[in-house]
Each structure stands twice: as structure tokens, then as C-alpha cells.
Design a protein around this motif. Sequence first.
Motif, short mmCIF file in Angstrom:
data_model
loop_
_atom_site.label_atom_id
_atom_site.label_comp_id
_atom_site.label_asym_id
_atom_site.label_seq_id
_atom_site.Cartn_x
_atom_site.Cartn_y
_atom_site.Cartn_z
N SER A 1 0.85 -1.19 0.00
CA SER A 1 0.00 0.00 0.00
C SER A 1 0.89 1.24 0.00
N PHE A 2 0.34 2.33 -0.44
CA PHE A 2 1.10 3.56 -0.60
C PHE A 2 0.45 4.68 0.20
N GLU A 3 1.26 5.47 0.86
CA GLU A 3 0.80 6.67 1.54
C GLU A 3 1.73 7.81 1.18
N VAL A 4 1.17 8.98 0.98
CA VAL A 4 1.95 10.18 0.71
C VAL A 4 1.81 11.07 1.93
N SER A 5 2.94 11.43 2.54
CA SER A 5 2.91 12.22 3.77
C SER A 5 3.90 13.38 3.68
N ASN B 1 6.96 12.63 1.26
CA ASN B 1 7.50 11.31 1.55
C ASN B 1 6.53 10.29 1.01
N LEU B 2 7.04 9.26 0.35
CA LEU B 2 6.22 8.15 -0.11
C LEU B 2 6.52 6.96 0.78
N GLU B 3 5.47 6.46 1.44
CA GLU B 3 5.60 5.29 2.30
C GLU B 3 4.99 4.09 1.59
N ILE B 4 5.78 3.03 1.49
CA ILE B 4 5.33 1.79 0.86
C ILE B 4 5.33 0.73 1.94
N THR B 5 4.15 0.17 2.20
CA THR B 5 3.99 -0.81 3.27
C THR B 5 3.59 -2.15 2.67
N GLY B 6 4.31 -3.20 3.07
CA GLY B 6 4.02 -4.56 2.63
C GLY B 6 4.35 -5.53 3.73
N GLY C 1 7.36 -4.85 5.99
CA GLY C 1 7.39 -3.63 6.77
C GLY C 1 7.13 -2.42 5.89
N THR C 2 7.57 -1.27 6.38
CA THR C 2 7.34 -0.01 5.68
C THR C 2 8.67 0.63 5.31
N GLU C 3 8.76 1.07 4.08
CA GLU C 3 9.90 1.84 3.62
C GLU C 3 9.38 3.21 3.23
N SER C 4 10.17 4.23 3.52
CA SER C 4 9.78 5.59 3.22
C SER C 4 10.93 6.28 2.52
N GLY C 5 10.60 7.11 1.57
CA GLY C 5 11.63 7.85 0.86
C GLY C 5 11.07 9.14 0.30
#
Length: 112
Positions: free
Chosen positions: A55-59, A78-83, A86-90
Motif C-alpha cells: 500500500s502507498f501513503e503520501v505524507s 515522503n512516499l511510504e510503501i507498506t508490505g 514492513g514499511t519503507e519511506s523515501g
Amino acid sequence: MRIKAIAVSASLLFLAGCGYSTPGCSDADTISLVKEIAYNEIAAQAGGEVADSVSFEVSAIRTRDHNESADSYECAANLEITGDGGTESGPIEYTVESTDSGDEFYVEVFGL
């Protein structure tokens, strides 16, 4: 999952009405399109099954510049990719601009 730097573009048809202006950095239509572009890039790099499992979140959305004469925006977030892992953010950057006719807008994302 490693995020590769690449520029990806997509557009969303937007019906022009009275007082239409380009959606801003935090606008729901803009964020939806940023997520769609991220999904498509992950699907292209790692396959549809991987893209479907995250899933993707933009923060932390920031408007870097608003060119009033062109009614365009330069944005950062920041784009957070959760699977499952875990979650990676960049950090990502994106631009939002309307076509000359004003009936579509384009979002271009950098840093995916």
C-alpha cells in the motif's frame, strides 16, 4: 524493496468548470494520481503481484513553488510503501500542471 530514481508521468482527465484551477500538491486528485504512478512503477519493476501486495501513503506534503501565471506546482513529500516486509519511506518530488485547454492535468513524479 529498493526505490529507483526515475521520472514517471500520468494524466487525469478533469472536467473544466467555472473557476477551474490546477489542483495543488495536497489535493485528493493529485495524491491519488501520485499513488497510481507509484503503483504502476512498482508493477513495472517488480511485477503486478508485488504491487498488489503493498500500500502507498503520501505524507509530509510540501508546496515548493506555485507558478501563478502557469498555474503549476512543484511539490515534495515522503512516499511510504507498506508490505509484508514492513514499511519503507523515501522522499519524492512531483509537479502538477494543467494542459493549455485546462481540461486535464498532468502529474510527474521523480524519485520512484
